[in-house]
Write a protein that holds these residues in place. Structure first.
Motif, PDB file in Angstrom:
ATOM      1  N   ASN A  50      41.482  34.967  40.536  1.00 41.48           N
ATOM      2  CA  ASN A  50      41.220  33.478  40.812  1.00 41.48           C
ATOM      3  C   ASN A  50      39.778  33.085  40.220  1.00 41.48           C
ATOM      4  OD1 ASN A  50      43.676  32.980  41.767  1.00 41.48           O
ATOM      5  ND2 ASN A  50      43.104  33.175  43.975  1.00 41.48           N
ATOM      6  N   SER A  51      38.864  33.942  40.846  1.00 41.00           N
ATOM      7  CA  SER A  51      37.683  33.659  40.356  1.00 41.00           C
ATOM      8  C   SER A  51      37.484  33.647  38.865  1.00 41.00           C
ATOM      9  CB  SER A  51      36.561  34.548  40.870  1.00 41.00           C
ATOM     10  OG  SER A  51      36.689  34.459  42.496  1.00 41.00           O
ATOM     11  N   VAL A 109      26.732  27.984  43.727  1.00 39.65           N
ATOM     12  CA  VAL A 109      27.740  29.022  44.054  1.00 39.65           C
ATOM     13  C   VAL A 109      28.959  28.356  44.415  1.00 39.65           C
ATOM     14  CG1 VAL A 109      28.465  30.895  45.615  1.00 39.65           C
ATOM     15  CG2 VAL A 109      25.983  30.467  44.721  1.00 39.65           C
ATOM     16  N   LEU A 110      30.147  28.874  43.805  1.00 38.91           N
ATOM     17  CA  LEU A 110      31.620  28.340  44.275  1.00 38.91           C
ATOM     18  C   LEU A 110      32.152  29.576  44.917  1.00 38.91           C
ATOM     19  CD1 LEU A 110      34.002  26.486  44.457  1.00 38.91           C
ATOM     20  CD2 LEU A 110      34.706  27.608  42.364  1.00 38.91           C
ATOM     21  N   LEU A 136      25.595  30.362  37.180  1.00 41.31           N
ATOM     22  CA  LEU A 136      26.824  29.865  38.043  1.00 41.31           C
ATOM     23  C   LEU A 136      27.477  31.026  38.690  1.00 41.31           C
ATOM     24  CD1 LEU A 136      28.237  27.141  35.947  1.00 41.31           C
ATOM     25  CD2 LEU A 136      26.372  26.941  37.600  1.00 41.31           C
ATOM     26  N   ILE A 137      27.798  31.104  40.084  1.00 45.53           N
ATOM     27  CA  ILE A 137      28.264  32.088  40.723  1.00 45.53           C
ATOM     28  C   ILE A 137      29.470  31.709  41.416  1.00 45.53           C
ATOM     29  CG2 ILE A 137      28.156  33.709  42.703  1.00 45.53           C
ATOM     30  CD1 ILE A 137      26.083  34.722  40.731  1.00 45.53           C
ATOM     31  N   ILE A 138      30.596  32.571  40.818  1.00 50.72           N
ATOM     32  CA  ILE A 138      32.072  32.395  41.407  1.00 50.72           C
ATOM     33  C   ILE A 138      32.466  33.483  42.050  1.00 50.72           C
ATOM     34  CG2 ILE A 138      34.709  31.471  40.887  1.00 50.72           C
ATOM     35  CD1 ILE A 138      33.312  29.875  38.552  1.00 50.72           C
ATOM     36  N   THR A 139      32.684  33.477  43.387  1.00 53.92           N
ATOM     37  CA  THR A 139      33.098  34.849  43.747  1.00 53.92           C
ATOM     38  C   THR A 139      34.171  34.585  45.050  1.00 53.92           C
ATOM     39  OG1 THR A 139      32.126  36.819  45.064  1.00 53.92           O
ATOM     40  CG2 THR A 139      31.139  34.709  45.680  1.00 53.92           C
ATOM     41  N   ALA A 140      34.988  35.636  45.173  1.00 54.38           N
ATOM     42  CA  ALA A 140      35.749  35.774  46.218  1.00 54.38           C
ATOM     43  C   ALA A 140      35.163  36.498  47.343  1.00 54.38           C
ATOM     44  CB  ALA A 140      37.159  36.445  46.217  1.00 54.38           C
ATOM     45  N   THR A 141      35.552  36.508  48.527  1.00 57.27           N
ATOM     46  CA  THR A 141      35.312  37.273  49.700  1.00 57.27           C
ATOM     47  C   THR A 141      36.576  38.291  50.027  1.00 57.27           C
ATOM     48  OG1 THR A 141      33.606  35.797  50.719  1.00 57.27           O
ATOM     49  CG2 THR A 141      34.483  37.583  51.990  1.00 57.27           C
ATOM     50  N   HIS A 142      36.241  39.637  50.233  1.00 58.94           N
ATOM     51  CA  HIS A 142      37.316  40.547  50.296  1.00 58.94           C
ATOM     52  C   HIS A 142      37.243  41.148  52.000  1.00 58.94           C
ATOM     53  CE1 HIS A 142      40.283  43.160  49.261  1.00 58.94           C
ATOM     54  NE2 HIS A 142      39.698  44.311  49.341  1.00 58.94           N
ATOM     55  N   GLY A 143      38.327  41.279  52.444  1.00 56.78           N
ATOM     56  CA  GLY A 143      38.511  41.937  53.777  1.00 56.78           C
ATOM     57  C   GLY A 143      37.653  41.265  54.841  1.00 56.78           C
ATOM     58  N   GLU A 144      36.886  41.928  55.771  1.00 57.29           N
ATOM     59  CA  GLU A 144      36.103  41.459  56.473  1.00 57.29           C
ATOM     60  C   GLU A 144      34.813  40.872  55.880  1.00 57.29           C
ATOM     61  OE1 GLU A 144      37.199  40.567  59.511  1.00 57.29           O
ATOM     62  OE2 GLU A 144      39.319  41.397  58.880  1.00 57.29           O
ATOM     63  N   GLY A 145      34.583  40.177  55.034  1.00 61.52           N
ATOM     64  CA  GLY A 145      33.249  39.437  54.497  1.00 61.52           C
ATOM     65  C   GLY A 145      32.922  40.314  53.460  1.00 61.52           C
ATOM     66  N   ASP A 146      33.519  41.237  53.041  1.00 58.99           N
ATOM     67  CA  ASP A 146      32.906  42.188  51.981  1.00 58.99           C
ATOM     68  C   ASP A 146      33.015  41.491  50.440  1.00 58.99           C
ATOM     69  OD1 ASP A 146      32.534  44.208  53.938  1.00 58.99           O
ATOM     70  OD2 ASP A 146      34.552  44.862  53.902  1.00 58.99           O
ATOM     71  N   PRO A 147      32.250  41.953  49.549  1.00 60.21           N
ATOM     72  CA  PRO A 147      32.459  41.414  48.327  1.00 60.21           C
ATOM     73  C   PRO A 147      33.481  42.119  47.424  1.00 60.21           C
ATOM     74  CG  PRO A 147      30.221  42.471  48.700  1.00 60.21           C
ATOM     75  CD  PRO A 147      30.850  42.830  49.830  1.00 60.21           C
TER      76      PRO A 147
END
Length: 597
Positions: free
Chosen positions: A72-73, A148-149, A111-122
């Motif tokens: 998605n990112s 940041v998105l 520009l930073i576009i990032t998901a978060t994985h699991g319990e707050g991990d990159p």
């Protein structure tokens, strides 16, 4: 809404015809017509020659970095890149693991576009960049402008944590924020579009202020007809229970028609399904609130309306509670006990576990709750993604899924997964499911006979490997392929046993090791089979093997990851840091990929 000559671009005769036809169309027909018209319009625009004027000027370079687990990112990053190029901005785009962190001090607009994985991990492909940015090696960034998105899932405690980390750290390093961070839930499109528009408007104004550049007119990028915002109504061809007699599990094989959809997929991709809520649960909720199921209510800011019955069945999520949902509900419930619960962090966390909207209405009854407030409390039903277990090359008009039905009893009621329960209990051949293909750029397989491939997928985690081997057979590719599969019982849970035996016989699958944990006194899992074959596994890795892991993140994937470290350390005679570096190099070279959930 009835069309009129005064509120539409149609003449009187056309308006009359449309008003006769539109009310008779089903949702599937409306979706098809919308896609058809969009595609026709795009094709017409592409056929029209466009004038293009541009002036080459020096502008600040925009660097777009994405951290993505499911793609998605990356898709959003590519969308931003295309929009910025139309205003003649120089753009570089990269996943975080492909970006050299030392170049960060040379960045201008970031520009930073990032998901978060699991319990707050990159996400996996953002871990090293995240570590660098939060280390002492990170440079001062006083000349950098950034925004940041953040993508996440509000049902997790550490919602959008990775995006929050990046936003805070860039500010600490002296960078200037050009647009506020936006945190998106699973239904992210509207908020992401708001962020993209805001960032692009700022950068366009900045360009106009610095230069006399002209806006470049370009042809629009053709969008797929069927997508997340316009899913395809697909017919279910078959729905087979795979797990045998005596199994404690319920695993199903679903075959779905993609005929006339123009949807395509590759091994490693997912099929996303928009499920419908259990009609019995919907009925209980409506009765609990004393509402008329046929009453219409707004479902979005654009003013679309649906009946309460349809809204609670097909539009809004009612099976999962989140902190954010309860905070919104408290504004409408007028229930003092609910307001007190929200203030008690530990008690609230315990309450959210395993409860749904009906539980909330029962435990904290609202006072005169208006049906129209639903839109402001509940979020949209997110699509459920399942690894595809078939080859598009072998089945061009079909897609196959391997789905484990989720059933459990908690807080005095029997419950089941929204999508898996619908598939198991209510979906029959001939029924329709709203679907779209979700590309997974971070789980891609090699297609040659020279690269060894190691696949680790117990339970339904074996799905993408079935699709991969089926595609290799279609392409007549043999070579070194090794599958580790595990489940509870050989007799009842050996998923696709006949397929694997045929592929072993034909040479498309080279090796297979299995672990059935409940068939012996001592539980044996795939990681134990890996340890038994440690020397040979390491030899394959040294020979350039690509390693793929699919399945449960918290237990299986974690154990497999630790076992892989153990094997590399043991067989390669490496210390802890050297082992970590070795595995990180495998990741950087895309030789160690995971699809975990």
């Amino acid at each position: 809404m009835t069309l009129q000559v005064v509120n539409s671009p149609f003449d009187e005769k056309q308006t009359e015809i449309l008003n006769q036809v539109l009310p008779t169309l089903t949702d599937a027909q409306k979706n098809w017509l919308a896609g058809y018209l969009a595609a026709s319009q795009a094709a017409t625009k592409q056929d029209t020659p466009l004038e293009k004027t541009s002036v080459k000027v020096k502008t600040r370079t925009v660097t777009i970095l994405y951290g993505s687990e499911t793609g998605n990112s990356q898709s959003l990053a590519e969308k931003v890149s295309q929009q910025l190029k139309t205003i003649d901005r120089t753009v570089t785009i990269s996943s975080m693991d492909d970006y050299k962190p030392k170049k960060l001090k040379e960045a201008e607009d970031l520009l930073i576009i990032t998901a978060t994985h699991g319990e707050g991990d990159p996400p996996d492909n953002a871990i090293l960049f995240h570590e660098f940015l939060h280390s002492r090696k990170a440079p001062k960034l006083e000349k950098v402008q950034y925004s940041v998105l953040s993508l996440g899932d509000e049902s997790y405690e550490h919602f959008c944590q990775t995006g929050k980390d990046f936003d805070k750290r860039l500010e600490e390093l002296g960078a200037t924020r050009i647009h506020p961070r936006i945190d998106c839930d699973v239904d992210y499109e509207e908020l992401a579009e708001e962020w993209i528009d805001g960032v692009c408007q700022f950068l366009q104004k900045e360009s106009s202020a610095d230069t006399n550049q002209e806006i470049v007119t370009t042809s629009p990028v053709e969008q797929p007809i069927y997508s997340k915002s316009n899913p395809f109504s697909a017919e279910v061809l078959d729905n087979i229970k795979l797990s045998g007699k005596g199994s404690t599990k319920e695993t199903r094989h679903i075959e779905i028609s993609l005929d006339s959809s123009n949807l395509q997929y590759e091994p490693g991709d997912c099929l996303a399904i928009y499920p419908k809520n259990d009609p019995n649960l919907v009925k209980e909720i409506i009765e609990k609130l004393g509402w008329n199921p046929e009453q219409t209510i707004p479902i979005n800011k654009q003013g679309e309306i649906r009946s309460i019955q349809e809204a609670l069945t097909s539009i809004f999520e009612i099976t999962r509670l989140t902190k954010g949902l309860l905070e919104k509900a408290a504004n409408f419930f007028n229930n003092d006990h609910l307001s007190q619960l929200i203030k008690n962090t530990d008690e609230l966390k315990r309450y959210l576990e395993g409860r749904d909207w009906l539980d909330l209405l029962t435990d904290y009854p609202p006072e005169n709750l208006e049906p129209s407030s639903i839109m402001q409390i509940l979020r949209k039903i997110p699509a459920r993604q399942y690894s595809i277990s078939s080859s598009h090359q072998a089945n061009p008009d079909e897609v196959h899924l391997t789905v484990a039905t989720v059933r459990y009893h908690t807080h005095g009621r029997d419950r089941c997964g929204v999508c898996t329960g619908e598939i198991a209990d209510r979906i029959k051949p001939g029924d329709l499911l709203n679907v779209y293909v979700h590309k997974n750029p971070n789980f891609k397989f090699p297609f040659d006979e020279e690269t060894p491939v190691i696949m680790i997928g117990p339970g339904t985690g074996v799905a993408p490997f079935r699709g991969y081997i089926e595609e290799r057979e279609e392409l007549e590719l043999k070579g070194k392929t090794w599958l580790f599969f595990g489940d509870q019982h050989f007799r009842s849970d050996f998923l696709y046993q006949v397929d694997w035996q045929n592929w072993l016989k034909k040479g498309y699958l080279n090796k297979m090791d299995v672990a059935f944990s409940r068939d012996s006194n001592e539980k044996v899992y795939v990681q134990h089979r890996m340890l038994e074959k440690a020397q040979e596994l390491y030899e394959w890795i040294e020979a350039g093997a690509h390693i793929y892991v699919c399945g449960d993140e918290k237990r299986m994937a974690k154990d497999v990851h630790e076992t892989l470290h153990m094997i590399i350390s043991q067989e390669g005679k490496l210390d802890e840091q050297a082992t970590k570096d070795f595995v990180n190099k495998l990741k950087a070279e895309k030789r160690y990929q995971r699809d975990v959930y």
